[in-house]
Design a protein around this motif. Sequence first.
Motif, mmCIF file in Angstrom:
data_model
loop_
_atom_site.group_PDB
_atom_site.id
_atom_site.type_symbol
_atom_site.label_atom_id
_atom_site.label_comp_id
_atom_site.label_asym_id
_atom_site.label_seq_id
_atom_site.Cartn_x
_atom_site.Cartn_y
_atom_site.Cartn_z
ATOM 1 N N HIS A 99 -1.599 0.711 10.714
ATOM 2 C CA HIS A 99 -0.840 -0.476 11.073
ATOM 3 C C HIS A 99 -0.111 -1.015 9.846
ATOM 4 C CE1 HIS A 99 -3.035 -0.402 14.855
ATOM 5 N NE2 HIS A 99 -4.154 -0.308 14.159
ATOM 6 N N ALA A 100 1.189 -1.239 9.976
ATOM 7 C CA ALA A 100 2.006 -1.657 8.837
ATOM 8 C C ALA A 100 1.730 -3.089 8.405
ATOM 9 C CB ALA A 100 3.493 -1.503 9.173
ATOM 10 N N PRO A 151 -9.675 3.562 3.214
ATOM 11 C CA PRO A 151 -9.717 3.351 1.773
ATOM 12 C C PRO A 151 -10.067 1.897 1.449
ATOM 13 C CG PRO A 151 -7.721 4.509 2.433
ATOM 14 C CD PRO A 151 -8.359 4.039 3.685
ATOM 15 N N THR A 152 -10.745 1.687 0.357
ATOM 16 C CA THR A 152 -11.117 0.333 -0.044
ATOM 17 C C THR A 152 -10.449 -0.028 -1.370
ATOM 18 O OG1 THR A 152 -13.113 1.059 -1.204
ATOM 19 C CG2 THR A 152 -13.325 0.509 1.143
ATOM 20 N N ARG A 194 -2.456 -6.656 -3.861
ATOM 21 C CA ARG A 194 -1.180 -7.373 -3.885
ATOM 22 C C ARG A 194 -0.824 -7.691 -2.435
ATOM 23 N NH1 ARG A 194 4.603 -4.778 -4.879
ATOM 24 N NH2 ARG A 194 5.888 -6.665 -4.701
ATOM 25 N N PHE A 195 -0.865 -8.964 -2.096
ATOM 26 C CA PHE A 195 -0.656 -9.372 -0.719
ATOM 27 C C PHE A 195 0.813 -9.322 -0.326
ATOM 28 C CE2 PHE A 195 -4.661 -11.634 -1.705
ATOM 29 C CZ PHE A 195 -5.431 -11.196 -0.638
ATOM 30 N N ALA A 196 1.049 -9.072 0.950
ATOM 31 C CA ALA A 196 2.332 -9.304 1.604
ATOM 32 C C ALA A 196 2.118 -10.473 2.563
ATOM 33 C CB ALA A 196 2.774 -8.054 2.371
ATOM 34 N N TRP A 215 0.853 -1.201 0.000
ATOM 35 C CA TRP A 215 0.000 0.000 0.000
ATOM 36 C C TRP A 215 0.883 1.244 0.000
ATOM 37 C CZ3 TRP A 215 -4.572 1.897 -0.863
ATOM 38 C CH2 TRP A 215 -5.007 3.073 -0.244
ATOM 39 N N ARG A 216 0.793 2.047 -1.054
ATOM 40 C CA ARG A 216 1.461 3.347 -1.129
ATOM 41 C C ARG A 216 2.949 3.261 -0.780
ATOM 42 N NH1 ARG A 216 -3.234 7.290 1.528
ATOM 43 N NH2 ARG A 216 -4.711 7.088 -0.220
ATOM 44 N N GLU A 217 3.664 2.473 -1.533
ATOM 45 C CA GLU A 217 5.110 2.317 -1.386
ATOM 46 C C GLU A 217 5.515 1.630 -0.085
ATOM 47 O OE1 GLU A 217 6.774 3.097 -4.050
ATOM 48 O OE2 GLU A 217 4.958 3.950 -4.942
#
Length: 274
Positions: free
Chosen positions: A28-29, A49-50, A57-59, A8-10
């Motif tokens: 939360h990271a 945000p949705t 893209r999962f981590a 999310w956002r870099e």
Amino acid sequence: MKLCTIHWRESTAAARVEGDHVVVLEEHADVGALLRAGDVEATAEVDGPTIALDEVRFAPVVLAPSKIVCVGLNYRAHILEMKRDLPEYPVLFAKFPDTLAAAGEDLPLPPESPEIDWEGELAIVIGTAVRRADAGQAAAAIAGYTIANDVSMRDWQFRTREWLQGKVWERSTPLGPVLATADEIPSDARMRTVVDGVLKQNGDIHDLVHGPVDLVRYISTVTTLRPGDVILTGTPGGVGHAREPQEYLASGSVVEVTIDGIGTLVNRFVAEEP
């Protein structure tokens, strides 16, 4: 409730799954940070945000657990296929955080090992710190469950009596796609591992010699389990190493591990340049 960690956002962020989309929990990271903050229940009402689920893209569900504890020989069917006796105590080994990878990620097949195997597993994620837990404390300490693939370099694993060197290769343990709380998982849930479209593992997740509560009790006797720590509970029968003839992953292989109530962990494997 289902939670995940996404890019999310870099950076990364925890997110709550809501049907066909996720709500980003920007404070939360990752899910581990959310658990350490201790406000999981409150996130059910948090807006953000949705993103459409099919665009996420999962981590890895947890990015930097303080401990990843793994249990070997814990499914009766797998113990029998590996020609071992049922263990009186959990067979434990550990992994390092840099073994973790994400759902949907291409994973490396290192050139040093031609005998790379799959192991679909139910994984426990710890939600609260616990030491020397009794049964009630152990159950309360479990935040939820996710899916792991304990990719194993069998030739390295069996070089010695200790398994560590076959289990800790970088980016060899995908974890995800989501963490599901216990109420999301049906009582008859099964785990299925499909390799290149062929069903290889199909096991009852309750066919454990040592169940989740027992594992948290046992491991917390030895060491404090902290929010975001992960316990891999073992794999059912059907691994490639136990087959006749033996089967291993090749470049281009796709492994899908599904657990009812959680979802499907999918990864493609590609040859890694030396």
